[in-house]
Design an enzyme around this catalytic site. Structure first.
Site, short mmCIF file in Angstrom:
data_model
loop_
_atom_site.label_atom_id
_atom_site.label_comp_id
_atom_site.label_asym_id
_atom_site.label_seq_id
_atom_site.Cartn_x
_atom_site.Cartn_y
_atom_site.Cartn_z
N LEU A 9 0.84 -1.21 0.00
CA LEU A 9 0.00 0.00 0.00
C LEU A 9 0.87 1.26 0.00
O LEU A 9 1.66 1.48 0.92
CB LEU A 9 -0.90 0.02 1.24
CG LEU A 9 -1.80 -1.22 1.42
CD1 LEU A 9 -2.68 -1.05 2.64
CD2 LEU A 9 -2.63 -1.47 0.17
N ALA A 10 0.71 2.06 -1.04
CA ALA A 10 1.57 3.24 -1.16
C ALA A 10 0.85 4.40 -1.83
O ALA A 10 1.45 5.21 -2.52
CB ALA A 10 2.82 2.88 -1.96
N ARG A 16 0.64 13.84 7.61
CA ARG A 16 1.41 14.22 8.79
C ARG A 16 2.88 14.52 8.50
O ARG A 16 3.60 15.06 9.34
CB ARG A 16 1.28 13.11 9.85
CG ARG A 16 -0.11 13.02 10.46
CD ARG A 16 -0.36 11.71 11.18
NE ARG A 16 -0.72 10.63 10.26
CZ ARG A 16 -1.04 9.39 10.63
NH1 ARG A 16 -1.03 9.07 11.91
NH2 ARG A 16 -1.35 8.47 9.73
N ASP A 105 4.71 2.42 4.36
CA ASP A 105 5.29 3.25 5.42
C ASP A 105 5.72 2.43 6.64
O ASP A 105 5.87 2.97 7.73
CB ASP A 105 4.33 4.38 5.81
CG ASP A 105 3.07 3.89 6.48
OD1 ASP A 105 2.79 2.68 6.44
OD2 ASP A 105 2.35 4.73 7.07
N GLY A 143 -3.65 1.52 15.40
CA GLY A 143 -4.84 0.76 15.73
C GLY A 143 -4.52 -0.16 16.91
O GLY A 143 -3.44 -0.73 16.98
C1 UD1 Z 1 -2.69 1.98 9.71
C2 UD1 Z 1 -3.72 1.03 10.33
C3 UD1 Z 1 -3.46 0.95 11.85
C4 UD1 Z 1 -2.03 0.52 12.10
C5 UD1 Z 1 -1.03 1.40 11.34
C6 UD1 Z 1 0.35 0.76 11.45
C7 UD1 Z 1 -5.72 1.32 8.97
C8 UD1 Z 1 -7.08 1.91 8.89
N1 UD1 Z 1 -5.04 1.56 10.10
O1 UD1 Z 1 -2.93 3.26 10.25
O2 UD1 Z 1 -4.36 0.04 12.43
O3 UD1 Z 1 -1.77 0.53 13.47
O4 UD1 Z 1 -1.39 1.51 9.96
O5 UD1 Z 1 1.33 1.57 10.86
O6 UD1 Z 1 -5.32 0.61 8.07
N2 UD1 Z 1 -2.88 3.95 2.05
C9 UD1 Z 1 -3.32 3.80 0.76
N3 UD1 Z 1 -4.55 4.26 0.44
C10 UD1 Z 1 -5.38 4.85 1.33
C11 UD1 Z 1 -4.91 5.00 2.67
C12 UD1 Z 1 -3.65 4.53 2.99
O7 UD1 Z 1 -2.62 3.26 -0.09
O8 UD1 Z 1 -6.50 5.22 0.96
C13 UD1 Z 1 -1.51 3.45 2.40
C14 UD1 Z 1 -0.59 4.54 2.86
O9 UD1 Z 1 0.14 5.07 1.77
C15 UD1 Z 1 0.30 3.83 3.86
C16 UD1 Z 1 -0.56 2.70 4.40
O10 UD1 Z 1 -1.62 2.55 3.48
O11 UD1 Z 1 1.44 3.27 3.23
C17 UD1 Z 1 -1.11 2.99 5.80
O12 UD1 Z 1 -1.89 4.16 5.75
P1 UD1 Z 1 -1.86 5.25 6.91
O13 UD1 Z 1 -2.82 6.31 6.55
O14 UD1 Z 1 -0.49 5.63 7.25
O15 UD1 Z 1 -2.50 4.40 8.10
P2 UD1 Z 1 -2.29 4.61 9.66
O16 UD1 Z 1 -3.18 5.71 10.10
O17 UD1 Z 1 -0.88 4.70 9.99
CA CA Z 2 0.95 4.72 8.79
#
Ligand code: UD1
Ligand code: CA
Length: 461
Positions: A9-10, A16, A105, A143
């Site tokens: 997922l990227a 932030r 990430d 989470g």
């Molecule tokens: C997420 C988890 C959380 C966990 C944390 C660990 C969810 C809802 N929450 O939170 O439970 O503790 O990671 O690091 O998953 N991304 C996409 N598309 C989107 C949203 C995000 O590709 O629509 C990707 C981001 O680029 C990132 C990853 O998914 O690489 C995680 O997304 P992020 O928004 O950082 O989630 P957290 O709030 O950190």
């Molecule tokens: Ca994250």
């Protein structure tokens, strides 16, 4: 690994980070963050790898051009991690087996950890979902893992949806999952966005699996730093320092002396031979390779360069895209701009700038020179203050100096120009025409001595 596909997922912006640059392109140890989860997959022999891109998709995909065989799925609007997985799922339509889901990430994850997750996932038959958790002292932003009275995983609740009591849970979700492909296909569409952030949460799969009577094993990692998520620049700096520690530890165990590893910056992937000593403040970047028995003194920066055995780079020198032979000495305070080849036993001294030049074996330029677009033979002596005038305001021109020539101090070589073998250029000369081998060239105004002049000047006052 049998029947294993992966999704990375990227697509998120990484709000932030407060940055124009997509979060996953911020560098860790010299490489974009997104490279690390993909490297962790390398050792696993996965089938298809789907990278979900969205914010800055072109740049993210471009940064991955060195990784072969990736499939990209675009998530036009970032509606959450489950929505991102849904965008990728179409690419995995016929896949039977498991799907490993990594976050772009969470860069410090190792292949060993992923393998351990696979092991617990596949133990005792097919589990619908398993994931990695960790106990952290400061769980803010993660989470939380909810367990039932018997200690079994019941679900994951995002920080913003947690009650005050749930917020105190220190076991967090690392964002790394293994999901049975069938289970994923059947359930990903059932995730709703009815939550505090109006997003489709991937961790909801855990609760769904439990509700359907499945077991959800969690691999609880004992080193939370390995599964830390990078959401802001404080965490980025922390991840860089952990990666730095890993890189220097590996080098030290392989025989490299690093005087102060905390204050030495070596990019992931740089190669350094045994018995080389690196002083504090050195930056060794990019695809640099340093041989054995070298000394890299304090404050040196070396980028994308090759350095032969027994070479010494003295304090505060900068070396870019340059190849140095064996037993070479450079610096202190030398600047080697891109494109030089410096052969064995050459000496480049203080305040010497080189660009796109070949310096022959045993040749010395010990002080204060600019040498650009030049080819210099073996055993040439370049005196202090020598300048190749390579630029006429429009174009660059070449200077050629053949073997054993002697260039006196304060010489200007107006290119294009050639100094032949064994020729001698007298100090202070401006060379504008080719110098034949074995000859002397000198341009100098006649020297006048006016005796008593200084004394008379004093007396006049
Ligand atoms: C997420 C988890 C959380 C966990 C944390 C660990 C969810 C809802 N929450 O939170 O439970 O503790 O990671 O690091 O998953 N991304 C996409 N598309 C989107 C949203 C995000 O590709 O629509 C990707 C981001 O680029 C990132 C990853 O998914 O690489 C995680 O997304 P992020 O928004 O950082 O989630 P957290 O709030 O950190
Ligand atoms: Ca994250």
């Amino acid at each position: 690994m049998k029947n294993l596909a992966a999704i990375v997922l990227a697509a998120g912006r990484g709000t932030r980070m407060k940055s124009r640059i997509p979060k996953v392109l911020h560098p860790i140890s010299g490489h974009p963050m997104i490279h690390y989860p993909l490297r962790a997959l390398k050792g696993l022999k996965t089938g298809k790898i789907v990278v979900v891109t969205g914010y800055g998709a072109d740049a993210v995909e471009e940064s991955l051009s060195g990784f072969k065989g990736l499939t990209f799925a675009r998530q036009a609007e970032q509606k959450g991690t489950a929505h991102a997985v849904m965008c990728a799922a179409m690419e995995l339509e016929g896949h039977a087996g498991d799907v490993l889901i990594l976050s772009g990430d969470v860069p410090l994850i190792t292949p060993q950890t992923v393998k351990a997750l696979l092991k617990i996932h596949r133990k005792g038959g097919a589990n619908p979902v398993s994931f990695i958790s960790a106990f952290v002292s400061d769980p803010v932003g993660y989470g939380r893992v909810i367990r039932d009275a018997g200690g079994k995983v019941a679900g994951i609740i995002e920080e913003k949806d947690c009650t005050a009591l749930q917020k105190r849970i220190k076991e967090v979700n690392a964002g790394v999952y293994l999901v049975n492909a069938d289970f994923l296909r059947k359930n990903i569409g059932g995730i709703s966005a009815r939550n505090a952030q109006r997003e489709y949460y991937l961790p909801d799969l855990v609760r769904m699996a439990v509700e359907k009577g499945g077991r959800v094993p969690a691999l609880t990692h004992c080193d939370p730093s390995e599964v830390m998520g990078i959401n802001n620049r404080v965490e980025l700096a922390a991840a860089n320092s952990i990666m730095r520690e890993r890189v220097s530890r590996e080098l030290m165990l392989a025989g490299v002396s690093i005087i102060d590893p905390v204050a030495t910056y070596i990019d992931f992937g740089a190669r350094i031979g045994a018995d080389t000593v690196i002083y504090p403040g050195a930056h060794i970047d990019g695809r640099t390779r340093i041989g054995a028995d070298c000394v890299i003194e304090e404050g040196v920066r070396i980028e994308d360069s090759f350095i032969g055995d027994n070479t010494r780079v003295k304090s505060y020198s900068i070396i870019e895209s340059t190849s140095l032979g064996k037993h070479v000495t450079v610096g202190p305070f030398a600047r080697l701009r891109p494109g030089n080849v410096i052969k064995d036993r050459a000496r480049i001294g203080n305040f010497v700038e080189l660009k796109k030049s070949v310096i022959g074996a045993g040749t010395k330029a010990n002080h204060l020179s600019y040498i650009g677009d030049s080819v210099i033979g073996d055993n040439v002596n370049i005196g202090a203050g020598t300048i190749t005038c390579n630029y006429d305001g429009v174009r660059k021109h070449r200077t050629i100096i053949e073997d054993n020539a002697f260039i006196g101090s304060d010489t200007q070589l107006v290119a294009p120009v050639k100094v032949g073998k064994n020729a001698y250029v007298g100090s202070g000369t401006t060379v504008t025409r080719d110098v034949p081998p074995w000859s002397l060239v000198v341009t100098r105004a006649d020297e006048r001595v006016v005796e008593g002049w200084a004394k008379r000047r004093l007396e006049k006052k």
